[in-house]
Scaffold this active site. Structure first.
Site, PDB file in Angstrom:
ATOM      1  N   HIS A  14       3.022  17.864   2.927  1.00 46.44           N
ATOM      2  CA  HIS A  14       2.929  16.412   2.479  1.00 46.44           C
ATOM      3  C   HIS A  14       3.866  16.359   1.055  1.00 46.44           C
ATOM      4  CE1 HIS A  14       0.653  12.573   1.277  1.00 46.44           C
ATOM      5  NE2 HIS A  14       1.541  12.769   0.356  1.00 46.44           N
ATOM      6  N   HIS A  16       6.651  14.184  -1.575  1.00 40.52           N
ATOM      7  CA  HIS A  16       7.517  12.942  -1.665  1.00 40.52           C
ATOM      8  C   HIS A  16       9.118  13.391  -2.360  1.00 40.52           C
ATOM      9  CE1 HIS A  16       4.216  10.190  -1.142  1.00 40.52           C
ATOM     10  NE2 HIS A  16       3.507  11.214  -1.755  1.00 40.52           N
ATOM     11  N   LEU A  17       9.805  13.285  -1.749  1.00 39.06           N
ATOM     12  CA  LEU A  17      11.188  13.726  -2.275  1.00 39.06           C
ATOM     13  C   LEU A  17      12.004  12.555  -2.836  1.00 39.06           C
ATOM     14  CD1 LEU A  17      12.906  16.243   0.259  1.00 39.06           C
ATOM     15  CD2 LEU A  17      11.670  16.578  -1.800  1.00 39.06           C
ATOM     16  N   ARG A  18      11.549  11.283  -2.658  1.00 38.47           N
ATOM     17  CA  ARG A  18      12.342  10.329  -3.415  1.00 38.47           C
ATOM     18  C   ARG A  18      13.850  10.181  -2.526  1.00 38.47           C
ATOM     19  NH1 ARG A  18       7.407   8.680  -4.331  1.00 38.47           N
ATOM     20  NH2 ARG A  18       6.558   9.280  -6.347  1.00 38.47           N
ATOM     21  N   ASN A  42       7.553   6.777   1.939  1.00 36.32           N
ATOM     22  CA  ASN A  42       7.403   5.305   1.302  1.00 36.32           C
ATOM     23  C   ASN A  42       8.300   5.486   0.143  1.00 36.32           C
ATOM     24  OD1 ASN A  42       6.459   7.744  -0.434  1.00 36.32           O
ATOM     25  ND2 ASN A  42       4.857   6.635  -1.442  1.00 36.32           N
ATOM     26  N   LYS A 100       3.072   7.837   9.245  1.00 34.92           N
ATOM     27  CA  LYS A 100       2.032   7.724   8.071  1.00 34.92           C
ATOM     28  C   LYS A 100       1.500   6.369   8.211  1.00 34.92           C
ATOM     29  CE  LYS A 100       0.345   8.663   4.039  1.00 34.92           C
ATOM     30  NZ  LYS A 100       0.296   9.748   3.388  1.00 34.92           N
ATOM     31  N   HIS A 175      -4.386  14.800   1.471  1.00 33.83           N
ATOM     32  CA  HIS A 175      -4.987  14.902   0.276  1.00 33.83           C
ATOM     33  C   HIS A 175      -6.109  14.494   0.229  1.00 33.83           C
ATOM     34  CE1 HIS A 175      -3.628  10.629   0.278  1.00 33.83           C
ATOM     35  NE2 HIS A 175      -2.485  10.902  -0.034  1.00 33.83           N
ATOM     36  N   LEU A 220      -3.128   9.201  -6.665  1.00 31.67           N
ATOM     37  CA  LEU A 220      -3.956   8.812  -5.822  1.00 31.67           C
ATOM     38  C   LEU A 220      -3.801   9.725  -4.633  1.00 31.67           C
ATOM     39  CD1 LEU A 220      -3.223   5.083  -6.277  1.00 31.67           C
ATOM     40  CD2 LEU A 220      -5.279   6.140  -6.644  1.00 31.67           C
ATOM     41  N   ASP A 248       1.734  17.004  -1.800  1.00 30.28           N
ATOM     42  CA  ASP A 248       1.567  15.576  -2.486  1.00 30.28           C
ATOM     43  C   ASP A 248       2.435  15.661  -4.020  1.00 30.28           C
ATOM     44  OD1 ASP A 248       1.397  12.809  -2.430  1.00 30.28           O
ATOM     45  OD2 ASP A 248      -0.615  12.847  -3.453  1.00 30.28           O
ATOM     46  N   HIS A 252       7.646  10.992 -10.437  1.00 31.32           N
ATOM     47  CA  HIS A 252       7.934   9.692 -11.211  1.00 31.32           C
ATOM     48  C   HIS A 252       8.510  10.133 -12.461  1.00 31.32           C
ATOM     49  CE1 HIS A 252       5.521   7.139  -8.435  1.00 31.32           C
ATOM     50  NE2 HIS A 252       4.916   8.028  -8.384  1.00 31.32           N
ATOM     51  N   ALA A 264       1.083   6.347 -10.117  1.00 28.67           N
ATOM     52  CA  ALA A 264       0.228   7.622  -9.530  1.00 28.67           C
ATOM     53  C   ALA A 264       1.104   8.689  -8.936  1.00 28.67           C
ATOM     54  CB  ALA A 264      -0.696   7.023  -8.649  1.00 28.67           C
TER      55      ALA A 264
END
Ligand code: NCD
Ligand code: ZN
Length: 345
Positions: A14, A16-18, A42, A100, A175, A220, A248, A252, A264
Site C-alpha cells: 500500500h 502513495h507515489l503521487r 487517489n 481500491k 492499514h 487516516l 501507506d 504531502h 492526512a
C-alpha cells in the site's frame, strides 16, 4: 561482530507515489529497498480506468532512476460508474493487481469514492469471479460517528455485509488501526488479509496530541489508543500470513501538513525497514520480519516471493534525513522517536 539479517527483497502492499515533482522525489525512496508496491490510485483526478492506470504506470517507470529496478503494481479507483469489463480487461492484461474502495469522503482525494454500495455490486461480483482483490479503506464517513470509532463501525455496517453478499471476493483491509480490525481478520479465512503500516506500530493517539499538535503524525485512519497499537504489533509480529506490510507512505509537502487544516498522511518510505527491524527486535520476533515484509503479501496476491535479497545490519544508530526535498517543497520524514540500529545494505 555485527549482527545481520538477510531476507527476500521486500514489497510494499500500500503506497502513495503521487505524480509530477513529488513522484520524482519519493519514488527512489521506495525503489531503493522495495521490489514492488501496490500503487494507490487517489490522484487528482483519480486512476479510474485501465487506460488511466497504464498511463500512470508509464509515468512511474519514466521517473525511476536508471540504476534502480522497481515494479509498480497498479490499482483502479472504484467509482459508482466503474465498468466491470474494463476492470476484467485490465486484470487480464496483467496491468492491475487490485481495485481500491474508498468510501466517498473518507480520506485524501476520495470525493469520487463509493456512496451507494448497490451501484458497485456488478464490479464486485466480477472481481470475485476473476479472483481480483478489493483493497478497502475501512472507515465510515457518517458525521455522527466519532473518528476514533470509524474503523470498528465500518467492519460491522459495511465490510461484513459486503463480504457476505459477495462470496469468494478476496479483500484486503488496508492499514488496520484497531484491535477490532485484527480480530475480524483472525476470525476469517485466508480470502481476507490486512495490511499494517509502519507508523501504526510506533505511534498511538497521544503521540499526535500530547505536548502540542504534531501534524506529521496525523494520518487516516488516525492512530488509536495504546491497546490498539499493541494489538497491531502482536498481529504484525505473530507470523500470521494474513497480516503484511502496507506502509501507506503518503507524502504531502510541509505547507500542506503544517496548516490550519493539515492533510492526512505519514511519509515513511525512507526509514520504514529500519523502523520495522527495530520493532520486530523489540518484540523478540526478528525471525518473523521476513514473513511480514517479504512473504505474506506475495502469497495473498498469488505472486512469487522476490528472488533477490536485502540485508539489514545492526550497529550504531542509522542517520536519516528530516526531510526529502521535492520541486514542490519539502516532505518531512516520519520520526519514530527512537534510535534505529538496523541499516539496510
Ligand atoms: C492517504 C493520502 O494522503 O493519500 N492519507 C493517509 O492519511 N493515509 C490516503 C489514505 O490512504 O487514506
Ligand atoms: Zn493510503
Amino acid at each position: 561482530m555485527s549482527e545481520t539479517l538477510t531476507i527476500p527483497r521486500p514489497d510494499d502492499w500500500h503506497l502513495h507515489l503521487r505524480d509530477g515533482a513529488v513522484l520524482q522525489a519519493v519514488l527512489p525512496e521506495t525503489a531503493r529497498h522495495f521490489a514492488r508496491a501496490i500503487i494507490m490510485p487517489n490522484l487528482v483526478p483519480p486512476v479510474i480506468t485501465g487506460a488511466d492506470a497504464a498511463a500512470y504506470r508509464d509515468r512511474i517507470l519514466a521517473a525511476l532512476p536508471s540504476d534502480m529496478s522497481f515494479e509498480p503494481l497498479m490499482t483502479l479507483y472504484l467509482t459508482e460508474n466503474t465498468d466491470p469489463s474494463d476492470v476484467a480487461a485490465a486484470q487480464a492484461s496483467g496491468l492491475i493487481k487490485a481495485v481500491k474502495l474508498y468510501p466517498a469522503g473518507a480520506t485524501t482525494n476520495s470525493a469520487s469514492g463509493v456512496r451507494d454500495f448497490d451501484k458497485v455490486r456488478g464490479v464486485l461480483e466480477k472481481m470475485a469471479e476473476i479472483g481480483l482483490p478489493l483493497c478497502v479503506h475501512g472507515e465510515v464517513t457518517d458525521a455522527e460517528i466519532d473518528i476514533f470509532d470509524r474503523e470498528a463501525v465500518f467492519i460491522d455496517r459495511v465490510l461484513d455485509p459486503l463480504r457476505r453478499a459477495t462470496p469468494g471476493l478476496r479483500v484486503v483491509m488496508e492499514h488496520i488501526t484497531t484491535r477490532d480490525g485484527v480480530d475480524y481478520v483472525k476470525a476469517h479465512d485466508e480470502a481476507l488479509g490486512a495490511t499494517i503500516t509502519t507508523h501504526h506500530l510506533v505511534i498511538n493517539r497521544n503521540h499526535i496530541l500530547v505536548g502540542g499538535i504534531r501534524p506529521h503524525y496525523y494520518c487516516l485512519p488516525v492512530a488509536k489508543r495504546e491497546e490498539h497499537r499493541l494489538a497491531l504489533r502482536a498481529a504484525a509480529t505473530s507470523g500470521d500470513k494474513r497480516f503484511f506490510l502496507g506502509t501507506d507512505s503518503a507524502p504531502h509537502t510541509d505547507p500542506n501538513k503544517e496548516s490550519a487544516c493539515g492533510c492526512a498522511g505519514c511519509f515513511t518510505a525512507t526509514n520504514t525497514l529500519s523502523i520495522l527491524a527495530e520493532v520486530f527486535e523489540q518484540e523478540g520476533a526478528l525471525d518473523h520480519l521476513s514473513g511480514f515484509v517479504s512473504e505474506h503479501g506475495p502469497a495473498f496476491y498469488g505472486l512469487p516471493v522476490n528472488a533477490d535479497t536485502l540485508t539489514l545490519t545492526k550497529g550504531a544508530a542509522v542517520p536519516y534525513p528530516d526531510k526529502i526535498d521535492t520541486d514542490d517543497g519539502p516532505v518531512t520524514l516520519f520520526d519514530p522517536q527512537m534510535p534505529l540500529h538496523w541499516r539496510v545494505s
